[in-house]
Design an enzyme around this catalytic site. Structure first.
Site, PDB file in Angstrom:
ATOM      1  N   ARG A  14       0.658  -1.344  -0.302  1.00  0.00           N
ATOM      2  CA  ARG A  14       0.388   0.451  -0.298  1.00  0.00           C
ATOM      3  C   ARG A  14       0.616   1.250   0.072  1.00  0.00           C
ATOM      4  O   ARG A  14       0.803   1.885  -0.628  1.00  0.00           O
ATOM      5  CB  ARG A  14      -1.165   0.149   1.348  1.00  0.00           C
ATOM      6  CG  ARG A  14      -2.499  -0.396   0.892  1.00  0.00           C
ATOM      7  CD  ARG A  14      -2.783  -1.241   2.439  1.00  0.00           C
ATOM      8  NE  ARG A  14      -4.424  -1.429   2.005  1.00  0.00           N
ATOM      9  CZ  ARG A  14      -5.155  -2.386   2.149  1.00  0.00           C
ATOM     10  NH1 ARG A  14      -5.583  -2.169   3.891  1.00  0.00           N
ATOM     11  NH2 ARG A  14      -5.852  -2.387   1.432  1.00  0.00           N
ATOM     12  N   LYS A  45     -15.316 -16.585   5.719  1.00  0.00           N
ATOM     13  CA  LYS A  45     -17.023 -16.232   6.492  1.00  0.00           C
ATOM     14  C   LYS A  45     -17.292 -15.800   4.953  1.00  0.00           C
ATOM     15  O   LYS A  45     -17.403 -15.043   4.383  1.00  0.00           O
ATOM     16  CB  LYS A  45     -17.254 -15.354   7.032  1.00  0.00           C
ATOM     17  CG  LYS A  45     -16.692 -15.142   8.765  1.00  0.00           C
ATOM     18  CD  LYS A  45     -17.002 -14.385   9.491  1.00  0.00           C
ATOM     19  CE  LYS A  45     -16.670 -14.657  11.414  1.00  0.00           C
ATOM     20  NZ  LYS A  45     -16.624 -12.785  11.652  1.00  0.00           N
ATOM     21  N   GLY A  52      -6.776  -7.914   1.317  1.00  0.00           N
ATOM     22  CA  GLY A  52      -5.858  -8.291   1.994  1.00  0.00           C
ATOM     23  C   GLY A  52      -5.043  -8.738   2.230  1.00  0.00           C
ATOM     24  O   GLY A  52      -3.334  -9.806   1.484  1.00  0.00           O
ATOM     25  N   GLY A 112     -13.073  -4.573   0.869  1.00  0.00           N
ATOM     26  CA  GLY A 112     -14.297  -4.046   0.528  1.00  0.00           C
ATOM     27  C   GLY A 112     -14.456  -2.899  -0.413  1.00  0.00           C
ATOM     28  O   GLY A 112     -15.697  -3.457  -1.227  1.00  0.00           O
TER      29      GLY A 112
HETATM   30  P1  AMP Z   1     -11.672 -12.777   5.319  1.00  0.00           P
HETATM   31  O1  AMP Z   1     -11.199 -11.931   6.166  1.00  0.00           O
HETATM   32  O2  AMP Z   1     -12.970 -12.968   5.440  1.00  0.00           O
HETATM   33  O3  AMP Z   1     -11.210 -12.698   3.730  1.00  0.00           O
HETATM   34  O4  AMP Z   1     -10.504 -14.194   5.524  1.00  0.00           O
HETATM   35  C1  AMP Z   1      -9.150 -14.148   5.611  1.00  0.00           C
HETATM   36  C2  AMP Z   1      -8.328 -15.157   7.070  1.00  0.00           C
HETATM   37  O5  AMP Z   1      -9.383 -16.093   6.349  1.00  0.00           O
HETATM   38  C3  AMP Z   1      -7.330 -15.838   6.796  1.00  0.00           C
HETATM   39  O6  AMP Z   1      -6.808 -14.897   7.679  1.00  0.00           O
HETATM   40  C4  AMP Z   1      -7.166 -16.823   6.087  1.00  0.00           C
HETATM   41  O7  AMP Z   1      -6.163 -17.402   7.516  1.00  0.00           O
HETATM   42  C5  AMP Z   1      -8.965 -17.247   6.961  1.00  0.00           C
HETATM   43  N1  AMP Z   1      -9.101 -18.907   6.684  1.00  0.00           N
HETATM   44  C6  AMP Z   1      -9.276 -19.670   5.342  1.00  0.00           C
HETATM   45  N2  AMP Z   1      -9.491 -20.540   5.515  1.00  0.00           N
HETATM   46  C7  AMP Z   1      -9.910 -20.765   6.654  1.00  0.00           C
HETATM   47  C8  AMP Z   1      -9.840 -22.394   7.611  1.00  0.00           C
HETATM   48  N3  AMP Z   1     -10.265 -23.065   6.309  1.00  0.00           N
HETATM   49  N4  AMP Z   1     -10.354 -22.411   8.570  1.00  0.00           N
HETATM   50  C9  AMP Z   1     -10.482 -21.436   9.289  1.00  0.00           C
HETATM   51  N5  AMP Z   1      -9.488 -19.695   8.635  1.00  0.00           N
HETATM   52  C10 AMP Z   1      -8.969 -19.646   7.319  1.00  0.00           C
END
Ligand code: AMP
Length: 416
Positions: A34, A217, A373, A396
């Site tokens: 960034r 999520k 990110g 986002g």
């Molecule tokens: P987000 O902020 O929703 O884009 O999620 C990113 C995060 O998702 C990263 O820190 C990853 O470690 C986490 N992540 C990806 N796969 C998994 C999983 N199978 N279980 C838990 N966390 C996960």
């Protein structure tokens, strides 16, 4: 006004940058994408003979001073990147003298804007359900205007180059634009580049179009997932989302991350994909771990049958192949969110397989856009950032732009 058409000689430019960079526990910058992203704009202003007042947020201090989120930690990195000294003011509302004394070629960095609740403009310490909330919100909006006006008073010209926060209507990203006339406000180069990359994805899509959505999520990605369903040929949903889909379909997911209130939503996504003829690619196997740790014991198992006490932390080999197959021959690719807990070295294989396939497709002429990110951190970690078409600084903001929403940060300048 455009940045190319503006002569910054003897002008003080207040530039909203996105210096919300990841730091390690000692406050060292772990990924300076960034900071590097803002350099073309900052260098153009200095080369013209202007001076810079840089403002940014970092993290979520929620309107309170918190040394953990102090931008003083990145001052030296900014100075190094710019090749010039950077002055620092530890309170963004007390920079009047420093701004007044700034000479052409000089750079001033303001402390984290979000140490003030006015930056985000959300009332603090009051619940939305409280009958007094609306009045508190109204009052905060007035304070936000004063805050923005004060920031504006430091400078002759306003440049917004913070794509990462362009989807927020904050004091420094949108409200401040009201205090500059149309000839003295503009988007920076990074912002222009980001907007063009999104246009490239949305206008005249080259097919097949494969989107890869990962991360933790479903709930935070649902808007974009539903929106992409109308655009893509292949939709890969991976990462933590996998287990909500598996559980929704009757699977046993052990301790894997699951959103129990999103099971119906997952089934609905599967149904909609069928109706729309989208090839929905979900993981079938995973690398399961007996603890949320890099050193955990692991086994490969079906996402539908994860042993009790174990959790899926990465995509398994069969899934990686399925993902790669849906990516390799694509002509347009969008990747947001990792396929596993890539922060742990032993759980990077899924994300790495995705990155490899994207690089392969890009070599064959695909346009590949990586945003958010964590996926950017992935592609940097794998040393492949220069082998894809475009690495966005937005998470986002990128997703909202791809959903076709007008971003407030852009609208404030372009008067839309
Ligand atoms: P987000 O902020 O929703 O884009 O999620 C990113 C995060 O998702 C990263 O820190 C990853 O470690 C986490 N992540 C990806 N796969 C998994 C999983 N199978 N279980 C838990 N966390 C996960």
């Amino acid at each position: 006004m455009t940045i190319d058409n503006y002569n910054f000689a003897n002008k003080k430019a207040i530039v909203r940058v996105d210096f919300n960079v990841p730091l390690d526990e000692n406050g060292n910058v772990t990924d300076d994408t960034r900071i590097r992203g803002a350099l073309p704009t900052l260098k153009k202003i200095l080369a013209d003979g202007g001076s810079l007042i840089l403002m940014s947020h970092m993290g979520k201090p929620k309107g309170k001073v918190n040394p953990k989120f102090s931008l003083s930690q990145i001052k030296d990195d900014v100075a190094k990147a710019l090749g010039t000294e950077v002055k620092f003011v530890d309170d963004c509302m007390k920079a009047d003298d420093a701004a007044k004394n700034l000479k052409p070629g000089e750079v001033l960095l303001l402390e984290n804007l979000r140490f003030y609740p006015e930056e985000e403009g959300k009332p603090v310490g009051i619940d939305k359900a409280d009958p007094a909330y609306d009045a508190a919100k109204k009052e905060m909006k007035e304070r936000q205007k004063d805050f923005a006006k004060h920031l504006a008073s430091y400078a002759d010209v306003y440049v917004n180059d913070a794509f990462g926060t362009a989807h927020r209507k904050h004091a420094s990203t949108a409200v401040i634009a009201d205090y500059f006339d149309a000839d003295n406000k503009m988007l920076g180069y990074l912002m222009e580049k980001e907007v063009n990359a999104v246009k490239k994805i949305l206008d005249n899509i080259q097919r097949p179009f494969t989107a890869i959505m990962g991360g933790s999520k479903v709930s935070t990605k649902i808007g974009i997932i539903e929106n992409l369903m109308d655009k893509v040929d292949n939709l890969i949903l991976c990462g933590g989302m996998t287990y909500t889909f598996a559980k929704a379909q009757g699977g046993k997911v052990g301790l894997s991350i699951v959103e129990d209130d999103k099971l119906d939503l997952a089934l609905d996504i599967i149904k909609k994909a069928k109706e729309k003829g989208v090839n929905l690619v979900l993981a079938t196997d995973c690398v399961a771990a007996d603890a949320f740790s890099n050193d955990a014991n692991t086994q490969i198992c079906s996402v539908m049958d994860i042993p009790e006490g174990w959790e899926g932390l990465d995509a398994g080999p069969e899934s990686r192949k399925k993902f790669a197959d849906a990516i390799k021959d694509a002509k347009t690719i969008l990747w947001n969110g990792p396929a596993g807990v890539f922060e742990f070295e032993n759980f990077t294989a899924g994300s790495s397989a995705i990155a490899d396939a994207i690089v392969e497709a890009t070599e064959k002429g695909a346009f590949s856009l990586i945003g958010g990110g964590d996926s950017v951190a992935c592609i940097n970690k794998f040393g492949q950032a220069d082998k894809v078409s475009y690495v966005s600084t937005g998470g986002g903001a990128l997703l909202e732009a791809i959903e076709g929403k007008v971003l407030p940060g852009i609208a404030a300048i372009e008067g839309k």
